[in-house]
Design a protein around this motif. Structure first.
Motif, PDB file in Angstrom:
ATOM      1  N   ALA A   1      45.986 -45.143 -26.561  1.00 47.75           N
ATOM      2  CA  ALA A   1      45.068 -45.091 -27.696  1.00 47.75           C
ATOM      3  C   ALA A   1      45.802 -45.389 -28.994  1.00 47.75           C
ATOM      4  O   ALA A   1      45.324 -46.154 -29.839  1.00 47.75           O
ATOM      5  N   GLN A   2      47.013 -44.822 -29.142  1.00 48.53           N
ATOM      6  CA  GLN A   2      47.778 -45.083 -30.368  1.00 48.53           C
ATOM      7  C   GLN A   2      48.316 -46.506 -30.379  1.00 48.53           C
ATOM      8  O   GLN A   2      48.353 -47.154 -31.408  1.00 48.53           O
ATOM      9  N   VAL A   3      48.740 -46.977 -29.213  1.00 50.41           N
ATOM     10  CA  VAL A   3      49.250 -48.344 -29.125  1.00 50.41           C
ATOM     11  C   VAL A   3      48.179 -49.316 -29.603  1.00 50.41           C
ATOM     12  O   VAL A   3      48.436 -50.241 -30.364  1.00 50.41           O
ATOM     13  N   ALA A   4      46.930 -49.075 -29.153  1.00 52.49           N
ATOM     14  CA  ALA A   4      45.844 -49.980 -29.501  1.00 52.49           C
ATOM     15  C   ALA A   4      45.539 -49.927 -30.989  1.00 52.49           C
ATOM     16  O   ALA A   4      45.345 -50.955 -31.639  1.00 52.49           O
ATOM     17  N   GLY A   5      45.485 -48.726 -31.544  1.00 52.13           N
ATOM     18  CA  GLY A   5      45.056 -48.608 -32.929  1.00 52.13           C
ATOM     19  C   GLY A   5      46.190 -48.696 -33.937  1.00 52.13           C
ATOM     20  O   GLY A   5      45.996 -49.118 -35.074  1.00 52.13           O
TER      21      GLY A   5
ATOM     22  N   LEU B   1      42.484 -53.603 -27.316  1.00 56.52           N
ATOM     23  CA  LEU B   1      43.513 -53.835 -28.329  1.00 56.52           C
ATOM     24  C   LEU B   1      42.921 -54.469 -29.581  1.00 56.52           C
ATOM     25  O   LEU B   1      43.369 -54.230 -30.701  1.00 56.52           O
ATOM     26  N   ALA B   2      41.868 -55.305 -29.373  1.00 59.47           N
ATOM     27  CA  ALA B   2      41.253 -55.970 -30.528  1.00 59.47           C
ATOM     28  C   ALA B   2      40.369 -55.006 -31.306  1.00 59.47           C
ATOM     29  O   ALA B   2      40.400 -54.973 -32.535  1.00 59.47           O
ATOM     30  N   VAL B   3      39.559 -54.221 -30.612  1.00 53.46           N
ATOM     31  CA  VAL B   3      38.668 -53.258 -31.287  1.00 53.46           C
ATOM     32  C   VAL B   3      38.858 -51.888 -30.653  1.00 53.46           C
ATOM     33  O   VAL B   3      38.050 -51.451 -29.856  1.00 53.46           O
ATOM     34  N   PRO B   4      39.954 -51.184 -31.004  1.00 54.67           N
ATOM     35  CA  PRO B   4      40.250 -49.935 -30.311  1.00 54.67           C
ATOM     36  C   PRO B   4      39.210 -48.854 -30.574  1.00 54.67           C
ATOM     37  O   PRO B   4      38.705 -48.720 -31.692  1.00 54.67           O
ATOM     38  N   GLY B   5      38.878 -48.141 -29.492  1.00 48.64           N
ATOM     39  CA  GLY B   5      38.080 -46.932 -29.642  1.00 48.64           C
ATOM     40  C   GLY B   5      36.624 -47.112 -29.993  1.00 48.64           C
ATOM     41  O   GLY B   5      36.019 -46.227 -30.577  1.00 48.64           O
TER      42      GLY B   5
ATOM     43  N   SER C   1      34.875 -57.700 -24.255  1.00 41.99           N
ATOM     44  CA  SER C   1      35.224 -57.989 -22.855  1.00 41.99           C
ATOM     45  C   SER C   1      34.431 -59.188 -22.351  1.00 41.99           C
ATOM     46  O   SER C   1      34.967 -60.093 -21.717  1.00 41.99           O
ATOM     47  N   LEU C   2      33.125 -59.178 -22.646  1.00 39.21           N
ATOM     48  CA  LEU C   2      32.271 -60.262 -22.167  1.00 39.21           C
ATOM     49  C   LEU C   2      32.617 -61.582 -22.839  1.00 39.21           C
ATOM     50  O   LEU C   2      32.509 -62.644 -22.237  1.00 39.21           O
ATOM     51  N   ALA C   3      33.070 -61.508 -24.105  1.00 43.53           N
ATOM     52  CA  ALA C   3      33.386 -62.742 -24.836  1.00 43.53           C
ATOM     53  C   ALA C   3      34.592 -63.450 -24.238  1.00 43.53           C
ATOM     54  O   ALA C   3      34.766 -64.656 -24.413  1.00 43.53           O
ATOM     55  N   VAL C   4      35.429 -62.707 -23.516  1.00 45.70           N
ATOM     56  CA  VAL C   4      36.605 -63.324 -22.897  1.00 45.70           C
ATOM     57  C   VAL C   4      36.190 -64.289 -21.780  1.00 45.70           C
ATOM     58  O   VAL C   4      36.846 -65.293 -21.532  1.00 45.70           O
TER      59      VAL C   4
ATOM     60  N   ALA D   1      43.827 -47.885 -13.358  1.00 44.62           N
ATOM     61  CA  ALA D   1      44.213 -48.531 -14.616  1.00 44.62           C
ATOM     62  C   ALA D   1      43.041 -48.585 -15.576  1.00 44.62           C
ATOM     63  O   ALA D   1      43.172 -48.351 -16.775  1.00 44.62           O
ATOM     64  N   LEU D   2      41.854 -48.878 -15.009  1.00 39.81           N
ATOM     65  CA  LEU D   2      40.650 -48.960 -15.842  1.00 39.81           C
ATOM     66  C   LEU D   2      40.372 -47.644 -16.553  1.00 39.81           C
ATOM     67  O   LEU D   2      40.027 -47.623 -17.747  1.00 39.81           O
ATOM     68  N   ALA D   3      40.526 -46.550 -15.810  1.00 41.37           N
ATOM     69  CA  ALA D   3      40.190 -45.249 -16.375  1.00 41.37           C
ATOM     70  C   ALA D   3      41.099 -44.893 -17.544  1.00 41.37           C
ATOM     71  O   ALA D   3      40.751 -44.064 -18.379  1.00 41.37           O
ATOM     72  N   LEU D   4      42.270 -45.542 -17.621  1.00 41.05           N
ATOM     73  CA  LEU D   4      43.206 -45.224 -18.699  1.00 41.05           C
ATOM     74  C   LEU D   4      42.896 -45.962 -20.002  1.00 41.05           C
ATOM     75  O   LEU D   4      43.450 -45.640 -21.039  1.00 41.05           O
ATOM     76  N   LEU D   5      42.041 -46.981 -19.925  1.00 44.32           N
ATOM     77  CA  LEU D   5      41.771 -47.778 -21.134  1.00 44.32           C
ATOM     78  C   LEU D   5      41.182 -46.912 -22.246  1.00 44.32           C
ATOM     79  O   LEU D   5      40.274 -46.117 -22.001  1.00 44.32           O
ATOM     80  N   PRO D   6      41.677 -47.047 -23.472  1.00 45.65           N
ATOM     81  CA  PRO D   6      41.135 -46.240 -24.572  1.00 45.65           C
ATOM     82  C   PRO D   6      39.850 -46.849 -25.117  1.00 45.65           C
ATOM     83  O   PRO D   6      39.873 -47.647 -26.042  1.00 45.65           O
ATOM     84  N   VAL D   7      38.707 -46.496 -24.520  1.00 45.58           N
ATOM     85  CA  VAL D   7      37.449 -47.089 -24.969  1.00 45.58           C
ATOM     86  C   VAL D   7      36.754 -46.280 -26.053  1.00 45.58           C
ATOM     87  O   VAL D   7      36.026 -46.825 -26.856  1.00 45.58           O
TER      88      VAL D   7
END
Ligand code: SF4
Lengths: 152, 295
Positions: free
Chosen positions: B159-163, B233-237, B246-249, B83-89
């Motif tokens: 990636a599109q969902v996020a942005g 989702l907050a700051v895509p890409g 992530s750390l702020a969460v 799941a991690l590898a799928l995240l649009p970073v």
């Protein structure tokens, strides 16, 4: 492993020193010692800064802390729980009750002292011992734990 | 997306090399935040690493059926890593698929439920039932929020969902996801399933040594992937902002955990079915309105 082996062993020792998880077993204590053990987790003593944690399950634990004189009803449970703790493990007797039976000595309801049921590594005397003494005892128990070289 | 990039995503960032230490760091800092708020010093930030090494070096007590009990935590670790590898970073990174992502993400809690039953302990079973009930309640707003994002952006690619979704949808959806986070991470006030001391250690009561280490690892990875989901989702890409958000969460969840006591399971479920569901419903309505050109 060759060259890496001493390094790994040192790392394991360090990890064991920094992450001792306790399991607390009340074997018929009057609740005095139990309160003093829990007091070690409070802001004043805060053993969590040493990586110490009170665990809910004996299978997660490194150190078994027993309070109370071991009554007839707790004897079997105590033996089972001791057997479920994975090696290396250390047993600490907190208070005078597990050491001698204390005020309950000679009672027909008592199967103690503790070392008749499981091997004891360390005694923390007192009725009840002060939290400072409990912390010191646990610190010494951690050294015993590190000295057990089994199961790397 | 080339296979090399996929492998990089799985093994380096945001995969193993980043996620494993990050998981340890997040778990330790959550404990640290709770400790500071209680006037304690708390564990060092390296605590997760030491706990892991120590657990690995313990000799598990021999017992019946070790195979299933080893397979389940392994599966949880593997699925969460996937799941991690799928995240649009990164922009132009792997355009992972939302359905696959949710499927992999939900495998770890499912494994925990199975582990509770498979360990054949009363406490494990009680924990597993609680985990399952909360899992159902939490996934309704969680999935609804994700669906709203997919509807608004008109795509199932992460990636599109996020942005692609406008803030009118993304805002309430993020709020709903944030409500779900402490439940999925089993933190106060939603630490109903693991309920330490109350039902010993919930589904993980009977796990020891290396198997428990794997569970702890899976849990750390869940931290990284869920915080990462909110971040992406907050700051895509954007790689660096992803790490920071992530750390702020973590302090957010830590403060909540320190400020609250454990809810009963019906109270927890009611909270999810009202507040989290409300936020999710708002995002769904906004998404539908946008889709049909009413907004
Ligand atoms: S040692 Fe004293 S305080 Fe502790 S359990 Fe025994 S009687 Fe109670």
């Amino acid at each position: 492993m060759g060259v890496l082996e001493p390094l790994v062993l040192r790392l394991v020792d360090r990890a064991r020193r920094k992450s001792a998880w306790l399991f607390h077993f009340n074997a018929g204590a009057c609740n005095g010692c139990d309160i003093e053990l829990v007091a070690c987790l409070t802001p004043r003593y805060d053993v969590e800064q040493l990586g110490i944690r009170l665990e809910g399950s004996p299978r997660h634990a490194d150190i078994l802390c027993v309070t109370g004189p071991v009554t007839r009803t707790t004897r079997e449970a105590l033996a089972t729980i001791h057997a479920q703790i994975p090696d290396p493990k250390v047993v600490v007797a907190i208070g005078s009750c597990p050491a001698s039976g204390n005020v309950f000595a000679g009672s027909p309801m008592i199967d103690g002292p503790l070392d008749r049921i499981v091997p004891v590594d360390l005694y923390i005397p007192g009725c009840p011992p002060r939290p400072g003494a409990v912390v010191q005892g646990i610190a010494e128990a951690i050294e015993l734990l590190v000295a057990r070289k089994e199961a790397v | 997306m080339t296979p090399t990039r996929l492998l990089l995503a799985l093994l380096v960032f945001p995969g193993v090399l980043y996620a494993v230490p990050m998981g340890w760091l997040m778990q330790a800092s959550e404990r640290k935040v709770v400790a500071r708020l209680q006037g304690r010093i708390g564990p060092p930030l390296t605590q997760g690493f030491y706990d892991f090494v120590k657990l690995l070096a313990k000799a598990p007590v021999p017992r019946a059926e070790p195979f299933l009990l080893t397979l389940l935590p392994l599966l949880a670790v593997g699925a969460t890593l996937g799941a991690l590898a799928l995240l649009p970073v990164w922009t132009g990174g792997f355009t992972g698929d939302l359905i696959l992502f949710v499927g992999l993400l939900e495998l770890a809690p499912l494994c925990a439920v199975l582990a509770g039953f498979a360990s054949r302990s009363v406490y494990g079973e009680v924990g597993a039932v609680r985990e399952a009930v909360l899992g159902i309640s939490v996934n309704v707003p969680f999935l609804a929020a994700l669906l709203a994002l997919a509807t608004a952006s008109g795509s199932l690619q992460l990636a599109q969902v996020a942005g692609g979704a406008p803030w009118l949808v993304r805002g309430p959806a993020l709020a709903a996801l944030l409500c779900c986070l402490p439940v999925k991470l089993r933190l106060n006030p939603f630490s109903v399933a693991n309920a330490e001391q109350e039902i010993l250690a919930g589904p993980l009561t009977e796990f020891d040594g290396p198997r428990l280490a794997l569970w702890e690892l899976a849990h750390g990875l869940e931290w990284v992937v869920l915080a990462g989901l909110v971040a992406s989702l907050a700051v895509p890409g954007r790689g660096v902002a992803f790490v920071l958000v992530s750390l702020a969460v973590v302090p957010l969840l830590g403060t909540l955990a320190a400020a609250t006591a454990r809810l009963k399971i019906n109270q927890a479920a009611r909270f999810l079915w009202t507040w989290a569901a409300l936020a999710a419903a708002a995002s769904v309505f906004a998404a539908l309105a946008i889709r049909h050109g009413r907004l």
